[in-house]
Write a protein that holds these residues in place. Sequence first.
Motif, PDB file in Angstrom:
ATOM      1  N   MET A   1     140.223  11.162  22.808  1.00  0.00           N
ATOM      2  CA  MET A   1     139.205  10.258  23.280  1.00  0.00           C
ATOM      3  C   MET A   1     137.940  10.756  24.049  1.00  0.00           C
ATOM      4  N   SER A   2     136.685  10.806  23.623  1.00  0.00           N
ATOM      5  CA  SER A   2     135.730  11.448  24.395  1.00  0.00           C
ATOM      6  C   SER A   2     134.364  10.642  24.291  1.00  0.00           C
ATOM      7  N   GLU A   3     133.572  10.532  25.164  1.00  0.00           N
ATOM      8  CA  GLU A   3     132.222   9.773  25.295  1.00  0.00           C
ATOM      9  C   GLU A   3     131.510  10.561  24.407  1.00  0.00           C
ATOM     10  N   MET A   4     130.777   9.765  23.742  1.00  0.00           N
ATOM     11  CA  MET A   4     129.681  10.319  22.818  1.00  0.00           C
ATOM     12  C   MET A   4     128.510   9.307  22.660  1.00  0.00           C
ATOM     13  N   LEU A   5     127.470   9.853  22.101  1.00  0.00           N
ATOM     14  CA  LEU A   5     126.466   9.005  21.490  1.00  0.00           C
ATOM     15  C   LEU A   5     126.740   8.658  20.257  1.00  0.00           C
ATOM     16  N   TYR A   6     125.947   7.323  19.815  1.00  0.00           N
ATOM     17  CA  TYR A   6     126.014   6.825  18.458  1.00  0.00           C
ATOM     18  C   TYR A   6     125.989   7.875  17.300  1.00  0.00           C
ATOM     19  N   TRP A   7     124.677   8.665  17.417  1.00  0.00           N
ATOM     20  CA  TRP A   7     124.411   9.487  16.358  1.00  0.00           C
ATOM     21  C   TRP A   7     125.335  10.685  16.489  1.00  0.00           C
ATOM     22  N   GLN A   8     125.815  11.314  17.504  1.00  0.00           N
ATOM     23  CA  GLN A   8     126.900  11.930  17.549  1.00  0.00           C
ATOM     24  C   GLN A   8     128.167  11.752  16.883  1.00  0.00           C
ATOM     25  N   ALA A   9     128.632  10.497  17.134  1.00  0.00           N
ATOM     26  CA  ALA A   9     129.654   9.931  16.497  1.00  0.00           C
ATOM     27  C   ALA A   9     129.381   9.870  14.805  1.00  0.00           C
ATOM     28  N   LEU A  10     128.279   9.666  14.489  1.00  0.00           N
ATOM     29  CA  LEU A  10     128.248   9.828  12.993  1.00  0.00           C
ATOM     30  C   LEU A  10     128.207  11.004  12.507  1.00  0.00           C
ATOM     31  N   ASN A  11     127.656  12.014  13.174  1.00  0.00           N
ATOM     32  CA  ASN A  11     127.491  13.499  12.718  1.00  0.00           C
ATOM     33  C   ASN A  11     129.072  13.923  12.685  1.00  0.00           C
ATOM     34  N   ARG A  12     129.961  13.465  13.944  1.00  0.00           N
ATOM     35  CA  ARG A  12     131.617  13.720  13.999  1.00  0.00           C
ATOM     36  C   ARG A  12     132.268  13.445  12.556  1.00  0.00           C
ATOM     37  N   ALA A  13     131.599  12.070  12.296  1.00  0.00           N
ATOM     38  CA  ALA A  13     132.296  11.490  10.996  1.00  0.00           C
ATOM     39  C   ALA A  13     131.874  12.184   9.751  1.00  0.00           C
ATOM     40  N   MET A  14     130.760  12.737   9.770  1.00  0.00           N
ATOM     41  CA  MET A  14     130.090  13.412   8.563  1.00  0.00           C
ATOM     42  C   MET A  14     131.093  14.841   8.530  1.00  0.00           C
TER      43      MET A  14
END
Lengths: 326, 427
Positions: free
Chosen positions: A1-14
Amino acid sequence: MSEMLYWQALNRAMDAEMAADETVLTLGEDVGLYGGTYRVTEGLMAKYGEWRVRDTPISENSFTGLGVGAAMLGLRPVVEIMTINFALFAMDAIVNMAAKIPFMSGGQFPMPLTIRMPGGVAKQLGAQHSQRLEHMLMNVPGLRIVVPATPQDAYWQLRQAIRSDDPILVLEHELLYFSKGDVDEATLAPPIHQAVARRRGRDITCIAYSRMLPLALQAAETLAAEGIELTVIDPRSLSPIDWDTCVRAVEQTHRCLIVEEDCRFAGAGAEFAATLQERCFYLLDAPIQRVAGMDIPTPFNGTLEAASIPRGEHIVQAARQMMAQQ
Amino acid sequence: MKAEITMPVLSDTMQTGRLTRWNKAVGEVIKKGEAVAEVETDKAILDVEAFADGFLAGPLAAVDTDIPVRQVIGYIADTPEATKTDSGGAARVAATTAPPAPPSAAPGAVPEKKTAPPDTQQPTAPAAAATPPDTAPSEKPASPLPPHTPTAAAAALQPPHAGGLQASPYARALARDLELDLSQVKPGPDGIIHAAQVLASALAPEDADLRRGPPYTIERPSMLRAAVARNMSATLDTPTFLISSRFATAPLHAAAKQAGLSLTLALTRACALTVAEDPWFNQVWTRQGLAKRSRVDVGIAVDTGDGLITPVLRDAASRPLKELVEDWRILLGKVKKGRIYPEDYQGASFYLSNLGVFPEVERFNAIVPVGASAILAVAAAGSDGRADFTLSCDHRVIFGADAARFLQRLGKRLEDLSWLATGEGGL
């Protein structure tokens, strides 16, 4: 679990999906060298090469069509359309091809296509760059539409969309890219189209999606201080809609308030209201209400722009009015 | 320009007020602070004061109707012309021809609906009112709805249900399950029956079935009488016990006369001093816990001829008697004029009811009002010169021995009247 921005979460998913499956590729304007207008594809070209991370010309219908073709032949393309406003150029590829080909081919062609597009009223981008258009897309059978409101859902739902064999539109909100939240990359995701209750209260079920969700949650806090308790449902998906979760909530509160940033007329709220009254009529204690954007092109003037879409105070006011009637 | 005059909120419990008269006609000059209308609330007739200088403008709400608080009842215009352009007469025409549920559509079935003309109910949302879903679609683009008033008038625009009765689907379903006759349920402030009203009606004791008895007519009680009925029903949850004693009242009577006091006032002071000695009598049971009050406020039952009211003497134990006398004179004056305000009659911590002026009354007991723990009922003195004193107590707060000691101390105080003549803040 880590805190991140919405765009970062999308980037991680990609990143996670591209690492896991080499048939996953992404294409769109400025997704490669530049890393995406909202940084969602940042670093992917360096990592996966220019064959899998493709910069395209400014030609939405062509590169969306390219995505359709790639999906038909077994790849898992993620098409980024810079804003949903430009998706109007790609309607033929989305509506006539992506949504229809699996059906018209009797299932011979799969359509594991993901189309990501930011939308919504941001900050003074003018009427042609401030549209939501989800109600237009909801009217296309064969498409699925998810509307993640949190970084966690952005991460989960993008990964699930990429893995799905159906065409899925991921509608991101321009003002959510820099919202922060915890993302757990290890936990199993709930089903992609499942709605969730973000808050439980006895008086009114408030259904709010995308950027309207944080507004509704904030309004719920204000109202709680006055003794009005809201259940806040995040539908997470606009096609299909998880009716059971919505119905269960409305059955407990007997009142329902729908919040949408998109125009009120023939919008998602209208669909929620119509179906919920069909399914919950005898348990409704007040007419279902909508707080929605105005039926006008979004004004450029900042004050008028803000006045054309729901604000927290509108939700508070609508809820108070619903409770004051009785 | 016109500013709204709304039904004022005159007490915490007030949900509707009955507009009893307009003191001014449309077009007349009004001054800020002037009483433009009169409203009958729970317990009193109160003025609706103008908040600005100007001219009274219509449409005015109809007299003798119950109107929800904060609803618009009329307007103040800043020019006489503004009152003319939208006179009361024009508004009345609009009211009777307006398509959405004019009050005349359901004259008898739902009298509570007859509040104000519909056009005064949503004066701030003309755009919303102009585009209900059933009007011509061509009107739509002309007035885009602001997001915050999307269906402000939706409830008001619902067509009345067959029979003139409007109820939410949930209310109907509940009524069916509870085997309640919806026509017997009083609608909510918006004129529509919601679940809350059905449940309240289901929990309320059933009305007697009068159909087999003599012929009758139903008369609407005055707001005062209705409020007393409501307050008395609310006491049913209070577990009470009674305890009585007989004391001679003649000495008190004489001493009071000498001191220039009424017997009621002397009794009030005696009670207040006795309450102050035992704080239990000044406490009240609440769901959060015992509310311990730091001051003794005594409510005194007064017969208005038309009903009952309990003006309150604040801090009756420690303020000089002279002040209490003056307060009491003012309160009685207000009662007489029917101009008594909630702050005058609400919030007593102990009550006194004295029926001593009726020599036939040998003894009686009183009901402990919600908000207090005890009430003392004083009857007329008998042939032995003693009067019956019956104390009703809330047993959650006060126990038998406490009450016995209370009467003991009160009895001593009625014998030794030194507190009245000199000490303890006497005259």
